[in-house]
Design a protein around this motif. Structure first.
Motif, short mmCIF file in Angstrom:
data_model
loop_
_atom_site.label_atom_id
_atom_site.label_comp_id
_atom_site.label_asym_id
_atom_site.label_seq_id
_atom_site.Cartn_x
_atom_site.Cartn_y
_atom_site.Cartn_z
N ASN A 15 -91.62 -31.65 79.95
CA ASN A 15 -90.42 -30.68 79.69
C ASN A 15 -89.37 -31.33 79.19
N ASN A 16 -87.85 -31.23 79.21
CA ASN A 16 -86.79 -31.63 79.05
C ASN A 16 -86.22 -32.48 80.57
N PHE A 39 -93.75 -21.60 84.41
CA PHE A 39 -93.25 -22.84 85.20
C PHE A 39 -93.06 -22.90 86.26
N LYS A 61 -84.38 -14.13 77.72
CA LYS A 61 -84.73 -15.62 77.30
C LYS A 61 -86.03 -15.83 77.68
N VAL A 62 -86.56 -16.19 76.55
CA VAL A 62 -87.97 -16.87 76.72
C VAL A 62 -88.37 -17.76 76.33
N SER A 63 -88.85 -19.53 76.60
CA SER A 63 -89.90 -19.90 75.06
C SER A 63 -90.63 -19.49 74.51
N ASN A 97 -85.72 -17.26 83.54
CA ASN A 97 -86.70 -17.46 84.69
C ASN A 97 -85.61 -18.72 85.40
N GLN A 98 -84.28 -19.66 84.34
CA GLN A 98 -83.83 -20.49 85.14
C GLN A 98 -83.19 -20.16 85.96
N GLU A 108 -92.68 -15.28 82.35
CA GLU A 108 -91.78 -15.33 81.54
C GLU A 108 -92.71 -14.36 81.13
N ARG A 168 -99.37 -30.09 83.46
CA ARG A 168 -98.89 -28.83 83.07
C ARG A 168 -98.95 -28.34 81.45
N GLN A 194 -97.22 -25.05 79.25
CA GLN A 194 -97.18 -24.02 79.38
C GLN A 194 -98.38 -22.48 78.56
N ARG A 200 -89.00 -32.20 74.71
CA ARG A 200 -89.72 -31.90 75.37
C ARG A 200 -90.90 -33.68 75.29
N ALA A 217 -83.45 -25.78 73.99
CA ALA A 217 -84.58 -26.23 75.28
C ALA A 217 -84.98 -28.18 75.29
N ASP A 233 -85.81 -21.77 72.65
CA ASP A 233 -85.74 -20.52 74.11
C ASP A 233 -85.61 -19.98 73.14
C1 GCU Z 1 -88.01 -25.15 79.20
C2 GCU Z 1 -87.89 -23.09 78.53
C3 GCU Z 1 -88.40 -22.28 79.23
C4 GCU Z 1 -90.09 -22.65 79.64
C5 GCU Z 1 -90.36 -24.01 80.35
C6 GCU Z 1 -91.76 -24.20 80.55
O1 GCU Z 1 -88.04 -24.99 80.43
O2 GCU Z 1 -86.26 -23.58 78.42
O3 GCU Z 1 -87.95 -20.93 79.40
O4 GCU Z 1 -90.00 -21.26 81.13
O5 GCU Z 1 -89.68 -24.90 79.38
O6 GCU Z 1 -91.89 -25.58 80.64
O7 GCU Z 1 -92.43 -23.20 80.78
#
Ligand code: GCU
Length: 332
Positions: free
Chosen positions: A212-213, A195, A90-92, A35-36, A74, A172, A174, A151, A148, A239
């Protein structure tokens, strides 16, 4: 019409790969969705994974990557991985919580004490076994993890000094029960969403805050609307690269080894890339987007989430993984 058909056939031929003299397939294409955007460091590390896979297999295994949520959120791409519509995603780890409760542990606030400790523990083979195989019955397994980052909370307007300042803040999280419970414990109002929807929700005023980061500010443009970033350092959620279980089992042992080695090496390449890019993201957010970064006293945040931490210390569903992580922390 003939030319049209021919071009379809040749396109399919490319996707399926070439055949050698006895007609056996000499290359397989595996598909990965995430998703990035392509500027994001994780995308570059997944490109590394594909390159390494191709190199190790002498071109026998190739990777096609769909980035930017083109194939869905995701949750949707995990479901596509379950049915083998795509082989990897690839997902969180947070998104995996509803498939295996073990993964909820990563959303437990203040689980790790430092990023070095987190990285060391994530590389322990016992940890990998304890998490990655847990979803085999759901049709997929974990292959590796990618850092990742750490946060932190960020807001559109409000200045945070203690967790009391989170009161009523529509934040917000996840789509994960543990993340919802964390914001509740801090006194905020949790708003779970995918996201891809966060930027618009911040912009429209549906959200006051997110967490988030640093790259969420730049690569995902949240810094255009959220101008205050606070180092609460409340979680490090990795991730995870997951793969359809059948697709993995169908590979020969040698091919499985190439997948694993390519994944592990791309994880190692990812770490310095990540560190560098988070520094750059902060600089860009400060100088080009007008975001202010605040070092904050974390103690009230840490105290507020203690009951949630205690619940994890005593949760049967995550006990094995919890004990392993605690042991890893002691051995540090
Ligand atoms: C991070 C992570 C993503 C996730 C996102 C989120 O960026 O790498 O995989 O989707 O956080 O907050 O949903």
């Amino acid at each position: 019409m003939r030319i049209f058909l021919l071009s379809i056939v040749s396109a399919l031929f490319l996707v399926a790969g070439c055949s050698n003299a006895d007609g056996a397939e000499s290359s397989k294409e595996l598909v990965l969705a995430h998703n990035q955007p392509q500027e994001h460091p994780i995308h570059e590390s997944l490109v590394d994974f594909g390159r390494l896979l191709e190199e190790k297999s002498n071109g026998e295994l190739k990777l096609r990557i769909y980035s930017n949520g083109q194939l869905g959120s995701e949750r949707e791409v995990i479901e596509m991985t379950q049915t083998n519509a795509v082989q990897f995603t690839k997902v969180s780890a947070s998104a995996l919580e509803s498939f295996s409760e073990a993964y909820s542990l990563f959303s437990m606030p203040y689980l790790f004490d430092s990023q070095e400790q987190y990285r060391d523990i994530m590389k322990m083979p016992e940890i990998q076994t304890a998490f990655y195989n847990k979803t085999a019955d759901n049709g997929f397994i974990g292959i590796t993890y990618y850092d990742a980052g750490v946060r932190n909370m960020y807001t559109k307007e409000r200045i945070l000094e203690t967790n009391e300042d989170m009161k009523g803040l529509r934040t917000r999280v996840q789509p994960s029960q543990t993340s919802v419970q964390m914001i509740e414990a801090l006194g905020g109002t949790p708003t779970p969403m995918g996201f891809g929807e966060v930027y618009t929700a911040l912009q429209s005023g549906m959200l006051d805050a997110a967490e988030n980061n640093e790259s969420a500010l730049t690569d995902n443009a949240h810094g255009e609307v959220a101008k205050h970033y606070f180092y609460t350092e409340h979680a490090m959620v990795p991730d995870i690269l997951i793969m359809n279980k059948e697709a993995f089992d169908e590979l020969t042992e040698e091919e499985q080894q190439w997948v694993q080695e390519a994944a592990d090496e791309s994880t190692a390449l990812h770490e310095p890339r990540w560190d560098e890019r988070m520094v750059e993201a902060r600089e860009t957010a400060e100088s080009e987007m007008g975001v202010t970064f605040y070092d904050i006293d974390k103690s009230t945040f840490m105290e507020a989430v203690q009951p949630l931490q205690e619940r994890f210390a005593d949760n049967e569903a995550t006990q094995e993984q919890y004990d392993l992580i605690m042991r890893g922390k002691q051995d540090e």
